[in-house]
Design a protein around this motif. Structure first.
Motif, short mmCIF file in Angstrom:
data_model
loop_
_atom_site.label_atom_id
_atom_site.label_comp_id
_atom_site.label_asym_id
_atom_site.label_seq_id
_atom_site.Cartn_x
_atom_site.Cartn_y
_atom_site.Cartn_z
N GLY B 39 12.64 11.07 1.22
CA GLY B 39 11.37 10.80 0.58
C GLY B 39 10.36 10.32 1.61
N PRO B 40 9.07 10.42 1.26
CA PRO B 40 8.03 10.03 2.21
C PRO B 40 8.17 8.55 2.60
CG PRO B 40 7.08 11.02 0.24
CD PRO B 40 8.53 10.87 -0.02
N ASN B 41 7.53 8.17 3.69
CA ASN B 41 7.54 6.78 4.10
C ASN B 41 6.90 5.92 3.01
OD1 ASN B 41 6.85 8.35 7.06
ND2 ASN B 41 8.66 7.08 6.87
N GLY B 42 7.60 4.85 2.65
CA GLY B 42 7.08 4.00 1.59
C GLY B 42 7.49 4.43 0.20
N ALA B 43 8.39 5.40 0.09
CA ALA B 43 8.82 5.90 -1.22
C ALA B 43 9.71 4.90 -1.94
CB ALA B 43 9.55 7.23 -1.07
N HIS B 206 15.72 10.82 8.05
CA HIS B 206 14.58 11.76 8.10
C HIS B 206 14.89 13.02 8.88
CE1 HIS B 206 11.69 9.39 6.01
NE2 HIS B 206 11.79 8.37 6.84
N ASN B 223 7.06 7.46 -4.53
CA ASN B 223 6.46 6.33 -5.26
C ASN B 223 7.47 5.61 -6.14
OD1 ASN B 223 3.96 6.77 -4.10
ND2 ASN B 223 3.33 8.20 -5.72
N VAL B 244 5.69 16.88 -0.98
CA VAL B 244 5.50 15.47 -0.62
C VAL B 244 6.26 15.07 0.63
CG1 VAL B 244 5.15 14.85 -3.03
CG2 VAL B 244 7.40 14.50 -2.00
N TYR B 245 7.24 15.86 1.03
CA TYR B 245 8.11 15.36 2.08
C TYR B 245 8.26 16.30 3.26
CZ TYR B 245 12.17 13.27 4.34
OH TYR B 245 13.00 12.71 5.25
N LEU B 246 8.69 17.51 3.00
CA LEU B 246 9.01 18.40 4.12
C LEU B 246 7.77 19.04 4.71
CD1 LEU B 246 12.15 20.15 2.57
CD2 LEU B 246 12.13 18.37 4.31
#
Lengths: 244, 250
Positions: B39-43, B206, B223, B244-246
């Motif tokens: 997941g994205p940073n801060g997910a 990651h 989120n 959102v991620y890749l």
């Protein structure tokens, strides 16, 4: 003006040690103006020691040799003096302030560019690079995720409007999409007044960005060439970088 | 009779002030499963680990380890049930030797009273156990070095060794490949692949080449919510994950 580009950073036979342990044996390296230079090599080979020595951080201690930034020797100068000369630094391990908010981090370091030709980095521009930082503007360093701290460390260095940006593994901990965005943004900076010395474990990212590549092994530069020559040299890639 | 999941999260939420870092996460991890959390940073990935390990208390929801509700248990009680974890930023005793780092972990698990005025007893079967653990991560020749003298890659290996002490049943690895060179990442990949199959494994990573080569399932957070859950192939092709991620492949 014609002729060879000016040199922003010149390292001349530098030797650095932690106590009795010499980690950087002899390194000479040069970052020409407006270029991106990548320093590659496995962990434990002296990359971070070299970077810390350039920035005046102790330990390590410089035993011999010289580091010059635009003809000023940095040896013996304190880190804040070195930063004031126009060098931005993204340390490995982020080192954000736990009690300061994202916005405070950016505001306290903001500084006008030394030259006048560069585009100025301000809050709007770093937030365009890392939109997540706008969402987190009021959160303290201690409340950020690892990747968000990394974004903040990069943004903080850019806010000082450096002429030379020294980045120690900026992609560490960033999600794939952000690494791609970071690569695109850094590529777009190429040719501006900013020069970059980049230490990276992400070899593909480094080769994509760099004009010039140095490979360090046991404290010595064992290779210096173009990204294309690194790509073409299977020995360098397997022996010194550990990639197929 | 059904087998209890190794880990069952039900309606798990965690708020920091106004920020919902985890938002109603429900997830089962089967015994022996190998699961990547992306997941994205801060997910909310590391927050999820903090809540599972007990370093943070969930705002709501429950956590079950092998059928037992541990939501109210302190971290060391969860460790006694077989839970282990590693950290994004390496956490070691830098001045102690590699072997002493492992010995401390072993004594901690055995509940041996530690007497600060006496040196750690370093003989007998416990030393053998420590050395065997170091062999599993390829550090058998570094036992006498101070932890701070290890390269970053070796420190990550030592942290893995700490997590492997004393028969873990559920292992949480937070970015085991972060900051490692390609060769070191491959070495860490081999160590993780060699972890006995009866250990259930959840890892945040990651580096998709590394992560997807180690796991049979992937969950993607965004989120604080689970937005996708599937096999590595399903996740690679998932539109939401790509967005959102890749990043859509260039």
């Amino acid at each position: 003006m014609t002729g060879a580009p000016r040199t922003v950073l010149e390292i001349d036979e530098l030797r650095c040690a932690y106590g009795l342990a010499t980690v950087v044996e002899s390194v000479s390296l040069c970052v020409p103006e407006r270029s991106v230079v990548a320093l590659l090599g496995r962990n434990g080979m002296g990359k971070t020691t070299l970077i810390r020595s350039i920035m005046g951080l102790v330990p390590p201690a410089i035993r011999s040799g010289d580091v010059r930034y635009k003809d000023t020797s940095l040896v013996g100068l304190s880190p804040h003096r070195i930063a004031q000369l126009g060098m931005g630094y993204v340390p490995q391990g982020r080192h954000v302030f736990r009690s300061l908010t994202v916005r405070e981090h950016l505001d306290i370091v903001e500084r006008a560019p030394a030259g006048s030709d560069g585009e100025r980095w301000d809050v709007d521009r770093v937030v365009a690079l890392f939109p997540r930082l706008a969402e987190r503007a009021r959160h303290r360093g201690s409340e950020l995720s690892g990747g968000e701290q990394q974004m903040l460390a990069i943004a903080r260095a850019l806010m000082t409007n450096p002429d030379l940006l020294i980045m120690d593994e900026p992609s560490e901990g960033l999600a794939p999409l952000l690494i791609r965005n970071l690569g695109t943004q850094l590529l777009s900076l190429k040719g501006s007044h900013l020069s970059i010395l980049l230490v990276e474990q992400n070899v593909n990212l480094a080769l994509e960005l760099a004009d010039d590549v140095y490979v360090i092994e046991r404290g010595r530069i064992v290779y210096h060439g173009s990204p294309d020559s690194v790509r073409a040299d299977a020995t360098i890639r397997s022996r010194h970088l550990g990639v197929g | 009779m059904t087998i209890d999941p190794a880990l069952r999260l039900t309606g798990l939420s965690k708020s920091f002030g106004g920020l919902r870092a985890l938002d109603d996460v429900t997830l089962d991890v089967a015994p022996r499963e190998r699961l990547a959390v992306i997941g994205p940073n801060g997910a909310g990935k590391t927050t999820l680990f903090h809540v599972i390990s007990g370093e943070l208390r969930a705002s709501s929801g429950t956590i079950r380890l092998f059928g037992r509700d541990v939501s109210g248990l302190a971290p060391h009680r969860r460790v006694a049930l077989g839970l282990r974890r590693t950290y994004q930023i390496t956490n070691l005793f830098p001045a102690l030797s590699v072997e002493r780092n492992i010995l401390l972990a072993l004594y901690g698990l055995r509940g041996t009273k530690y007497d600060a005025l006496r040196p750690i007893p370093a003989r007998g079967s416990v030393v053998e156990t420590a050395r065997a653990t170091l062999r599993r991560v390829g550090l058998e020749r570094r036992g006498d070095s101070a932890a701070r003298e290890l390269s970053h890659g070796e420190q990550r290996q030592l942290e893995l060794a700490l997590a492997l002490t004393g028969e873990p049943t559920l292992l949480l690895l937070d970015e085991p490949g972060a900051g490692l060179s390609a060769a070191e990442r491959a070495a860490v990949g081999r160590i993780i692949r060699d972890i006995p199959p009866e250990v259930t494994l959840v890892l945040i990573e990651h580096d998709m080449d590394l992560a997807l080569s180690l796991v049979d399932h992937v969950v993607c957070l965004h989120n604080g919510r689970v937005i996708a859950h599937g096999t590595p192939d399903q996740i690679r092709q998932d539109d939401a994950v790509q967005e959102v991620y890749l990043g859509v492949p260039a």
